[in-house]
Design a protein around this motif. Structure first.
Motif, PDB file in Angstrom:
ATOM      1  N   ASP A  63      -3.166   3.871  -5.771  1.00  0.00           N
ATOM      2  CA  ASP A  63      -3.324   5.188  -6.657  1.00  0.00           C
ATOM      3  C   ASP A  63      -4.645   5.418  -7.033  1.00  0.00           C
ATOM      4  O   ASP A  63      -5.560   4.820  -6.433  1.00  0.00           O
ATOM      5  N   ASN A  64      -4.893   6.213  -8.239  1.00  0.00           N
ATOM      6  CA  ASN A  64      -6.382   6.432  -8.583  1.00  0.00           C
ATOM      7  C   ASN A  64      -7.155   5.275  -9.170  1.00  0.00           C
ATOM      8  O   ASN A  64      -8.229   5.239  -9.149  1.00  0.00           O
TER       9      ASN A  64
ATOM     10  N   HIS B 173      -6.900   3.307   8.525  1.00  0.00           N
ATOM     11  CA  HIS B 173      -7.619   3.246   7.331  1.00  0.00           C
ATOM     12  C   HIS B 173      -6.796   3.493   6.233  1.00  0.00           C
ATOM     13  O   HIS B 173      -5.226   3.794   6.202  1.00  0.00           O
ATOM     14  N   SER B 174      -7.162   3.381   5.126  1.00  0.00           N
ATOM     15  CA  SER B 174      -6.444   3.481   3.893  1.00  0.00           C
ATOM     16  C   SER B 174      -6.727   4.452   2.914  1.00  0.00           C
ATOM     17  O   SER B 174      -7.846   5.288   3.084  1.00  0.00           O
ATOM     18  N   LEU B 175      -5.754   5.091   2.295  1.00  0.00           N
ATOM     19  CA  LEU B 175      -5.728   6.387   1.511  1.00  0.00           C
ATOM     20  C   LEU B 175      -5.926   5.751  -0.087  1.00  0.00           C
ATOM     21  O   LEU B 175      -5.355   5.212  -0.522  1.00  0.00           O
ATOM     22  N   HIS B 176      -6.953   6.652  -0.574  1.00  0.00           N
ATOM     23  CA  HIS B 176      -7.047   6.158  -2.056  1.00  0.00           C
ATOM     24  C   HIS B 176      -6.783   7.692  -2.653  1.00  0.00           C
ATOM     25  O   HIS B 176      -7.365   8.585  -2.422  1.00  0.00           O
ATOM     26  N   THR B 177      -5.641   7.805  -3.455  1.00  0.00           N
ATOM     27  CA  THR B 177      -5.018   8.860  -4.065  1.00  0.00           C
ATOM     28  C   THR B 177      -5.464   9.320  -5.596  1.00  0.00           C
ATOM     29  O   THR B 177      -6.122   8.416  -6.065  1.00  0.00           O
ATOM     30  N   THR B 178      -5.058  10.449  -5.864  1.00  0.00           N
ATOM     31  CA  THR B 178      -5.554  10.919  -7.281  1.00  0.00           C
ATOM     32  C   THR B 178      -4.052  10.514  -8.061  1.00  0.00           C
ATOM     33  O   THR B 178      -4.378  10.826  -9.203  1.00  0.00           O
ATOM     34  N   ILE B 179      -3.266  10.056  -7.640  1.00  0.00           N
ATOM     35  CA  ILE B 179      -1.831   9.566  -8.414  1.00  0.00           C
ATOM     36  C   ILE B 179      -2.398   8.673  -9.510  1.00  0.00           C
ATOM     37  O   ILE B 179      -2.932   7.766  -9.308  1.00  0.00           O
TER      38      ILE B 179
ATOM     39  N   HIS C 235      -5.121  18.659  -4.485  1.00  0.00           N
ATOM     40  CA  HIS C 235      -5.345  17.569  -3.378  1.00  0.00           C
ATOM     41  C   HIS C 235      -4.679  16.443  -3.862  1.00  0.00           C
ATOM     42  O   HIS C 235      -4.641  16.322  -5.281  1.00  0.00           O
ATOM     43  N   ILE C 236      -4.459  15.558  -2.951  1.00  0.00           N
ATOM     44  CA  ILE C 236      -3.710  14.218  -3.588  1.00  0.00           C
ATOM     45  C   ILE C 236      -4.581  13.044  -2.963  1.00  0.00           C
ATOM     46  O   ILE C 236      -4.108  11.708  -3.342  1.00  0.00           O
TER      47      ILE C 236
END
Length: 716
Positions: free
Chosen positions: A64-65, A220-226, A438-439
């Motif tokens: 998450d964010n 790869h890892s995702l870093h979201t805006t959540i 965007h997320i």
């Protein structure tokens, strides 16, 4: 006769010679294969018997964010053995079997039998699967070459249903199916490795000790805006609102209008991505981006902006609507929700008059109205970084009938997605600059190096800032006592927005079924959050202000309580006033503890009775009290009054922590046998579970704190 006998004898000798050549030839071939070409042929056989299998890569994480791990992998271990390895001893086999028995529900005899019953030529006997990390480490510590320990990964979603539709899930092949898991599958999946194995005559594959392998590369890892806190709040309030209004389903989104960052996205009913097969397929559908709906009055923003910017209306203009609230427009009857009489321009939108809005829209040409709707993002996808987004439906002017313009002006004959509607209001809140939702904010590799960083993308300017500044007070008035969104008001927090109620178009005609919605942003003068709530067929009321507006209100209150910037703005803007305090609940406290708590809030008190326990108080908990006010405390020798004589063993009553500081709250909670979790700081303004309920000791009470200036905001 002699010649004839000689001929027969010659033929017999020739035949005998030929027969003698066969074993000689066979013997020669055996000699050649074993001694002359044996090494080469054995190498060729080895090459033909060797194969390669894929080693799955570890899938990348999703955060998450704030870096909280939302989706990760749990490792699963498998143990096998090569019973034909020369240096394998019986003692080692026994040791391995006993270790496996220790970490499984099987005894060691079971594993011995698996080895003994294996085919005589087997070099790969699977002993156990789904082993724990402890079992793996203990087996590895045995240092037995014949043991073959393998690992694989299963996807795990740490918070269950939280943000399930945004995250998505993976199938049995670890391939993303929906959500971010699908959209970014190529990034997340990594690159598989390879392991050398042997293949038998039947095509069976067998691993063997010491086989070469190429290690897989982690995804790869995702870093979201959540924001996990906002996501949890939105999901809780959406579910509570759907239960309260008895809606079929609902969808809600919270976004930062300045950047387009999605802070939360919720749909209900939802599903657990750890068990995606447990619920119906429709529960997995992300209505926030895939549901095409007629927006109703929320679409009146297009009419408002187009008419003001094109100067076809003035703010001092008066509109006369029919006394019965109905009007025939091009042969089709249009109705207001109530007869509204004479309205100023601001009241047209504040009270959501369909008739007056249609009159305003018909002053514009179809091409101009269409262009404004198009500029505001309708009819085209937002290109949010999630799969299966619908583009909505916005007819081109040459497809319009005579009634299209007036009905489109009030949100009919047009289909939009919730994310499109949110994007349009976010542009309104952001001085006209539309940002792409965007997320995902960045992608990193296994060593946390940035592979890709995604910056906010400005799409276009939907209108002049001057136009929007004129209209902002109008949409603030919608969220007022005289507006249609009076139930969305939050004391002390300015909100601008619009309600929507739209009949559903089913099988070619409009039915007596409705969708209710509310979309708004706050703080209105410096927007940080824009939020949308849509409910399908609410039963308690069809009006968006009364149904969706209440969900928005509760969400806004809780978000504001977590946002320090909003808290500081209250400190700067609140007028000086005589300070008020709110009486805490001191019932069932020891007298000394109650005295300390009341003294910390400068509350005077008198005692009624004798003893060391508080059993009652007047005024009651939560009552606003001026500093010179006084509380009367009823005291007794026993800690509980008669109402608490039936508390089960091991349970305790949850205290009311409102108005306390964190330290006092912790002392009280711990004294009742509970744990406490803090969110925010300062004075406590909300808690979960609620005060007064019975709960088993040892469980956790979550409290949220705020600065003093936010006490008016949360209505305490």
């Amino acid at each position: 006769m002699t010649d004839e006998r000689s001929a027969i004898t010659g033929r017999l000798f020739a035949l005998f010679g030929l027969l003698l050549l066969v074993p000689c030839a066979i013997g020669f071939q055996l000699f050649r294969i074993n001694f002359i070409e044996g090494d080469e042929l054995r190498d060729l056989w080895n090459e033909q018997a060797i194969d390669y299998i894929s080693i799955p890569a570890q899938r990348g994480n999703i955060y998450d964010n704030d870096g909280t791990l939302l989706a990760t992998n749990s490792v699963v271990y498998k143990a096998a053995i090569d019973p034909k390895l020369k240096d394998l001893t019986r003692e080692q086999i026994t040791e391995a079997c006993q270790t496996l028995a220790k970490h499984t529900n099987r005894n060691s005899t079971y594993f011995h039998q698996k080895i003994n019953n294996a085919p005589s030529r087997s070099r790969y006997v699977v002993l156990a699967q789904n082993l724990s990390t402890d079992a793996y480490l203990e087996l590895k510590a045995l240092d037995i070459r014949a043991l073959i320990l393998e690992e694989s990964y299963q996807r795990r979603y740490n918070f269950g249903t939280l943000a399930a539709h945004a995250l998505g899930f993976v199938n049995h092949e670890s391939k993303g199916v929906i959500g971010l898991e699908h959209q970014f599958n190529d990034h997340l999946k990594g690159e598989d490795g390879q392991q050398q194995v042997r293949r038998n005559r039947s095509g069976g594959i067998f691993a063997y000790v010491g086989a070469p392998r190429k290690q897989p590369e982690q995804g790869h890892s995702l870093h979201t805006t959540i924001d996990s806190h906002i996501q949890a709040i939105l999901e809780e309030e959406l579910k509570a609102g759907i239960d309260r209004t008895k809606s079929n389903y609902g969808s809600a989104i919270v976004m930062d209008p300045r950047t387009g960052a999605i802070k939360a996205m919720a749909n209900f009913p939802t599903f657990d991505p750890n068990k995606p097969a447990s619920l119906k397929n429709e529960n997995r559908r992300n209505y926030a981006i895939s549901d095409m709906i007629e927006p109703g009055s929320t679409f009146k923003l297009v009419t408002a902006i187009a008419s003001v910017e094109q100067d076809v209306v003035s703010f001092d203009e008066i509109f006369e609507t029919p006394e019965d609230g109905t009007k025939l427009i091009h042969g089709q009857m249009m109705r207001d929700h109530d007869p509204l009489g004479t309205l100023r321009l601001d009241q047209v939108f504040e009270q959501s008059s369909n008739i007056a809005t249609a009159e305003i829209a018909m002053r514009l040409s179809p091409n101009v109205f269409y262009q404004y709707a198009r500029n505001m993002g309708f009819g085209t996808p937002t290109n949010i970084d999630l799969p299966n987004e619908e583009s909505g439906r916005l007819q081109k002017p040459y497809e319009w009938s005579q009634v299209t313009l007036p009905w489109m002006a009030i949100g009919y004959e047009v289909q939009v997605t919730p994310i499109q509607l949110l994007q349009a209001y976010a542009a309104f809140a952001n001085d006209g600059y539309m940002m792409r939702p965007h997320i995902v904010k960045k992608i990193t590799d296994g060593e946390e190096n940035i592979v890709e960083e995604r910056r906010p993308v400005k799409v276009r300017e939907i209108a002049d800032e001057e136009t929007l500044n004129k209209l902002q007070p109008v949409f603030k008035d919608v969220v007022s006592d005289s507006g249609t969104a009076q139930w969305a008001q939050v004391d002390g927090l300015e909100i601008a927005g619009k309600t929507g109620t739209a009949q559903k178009f089913i099988d070619g005609r409009y039915r007596t079924a409705y969708r209710a919605s509310f979309v708004g942003f706050f703080p209105a003068d410096n927007p940080k959050y824009v939020a949308l709530v849509v409910l399908d067929e609410p039963q308690t009321s069809i009006y968006g202000g009364y149904t969706a507006g209440v969900i928005f209100k509760q969400t806004a209150i809780r978000i504001a309580g977590l946002d320090k910037e909003i808290q500081r703005s209250f400190e700067d803007t609140e007028p000086m006033q005589e300070p008020l305090v709110h009486i805490p609940d001191v019932r069932q406290m020891e007298l000394g503890e109650a005295r300390a708590l009341l003294a910390s809030q400068k509350i005077s008190y008198t005692l009624n009775g004798s003893g060391q326990w508080i059993t009652g108080q007047t005024p009651g908990p939560g009552t606003a009290l001026k500093e010179e006010g006084r509380v009367t405390l009823k005291v007794s020798e026993t800690p509980s009054d008669s109402s608490d004589t039936n508390i089960p063993e091991g349970y305790s009553r949850i205290p009311d922590l409102g108005g306390m500081d964190m330290r006092r709250a912790a002392m009280l909670v711990n004294s009742r046998g509970f744990e406490i979790k803090f969110i925010g700081s300062g004075t406590i303004y909300t808690q979960f579970p609620r005060a007064g309920d019975l709960m088993k000791k040892g469980r956790t009470i979550t409290v949220r704190g705020k600065s003093k200036s936010l006490e008016t905001l949360v209505g305490r």
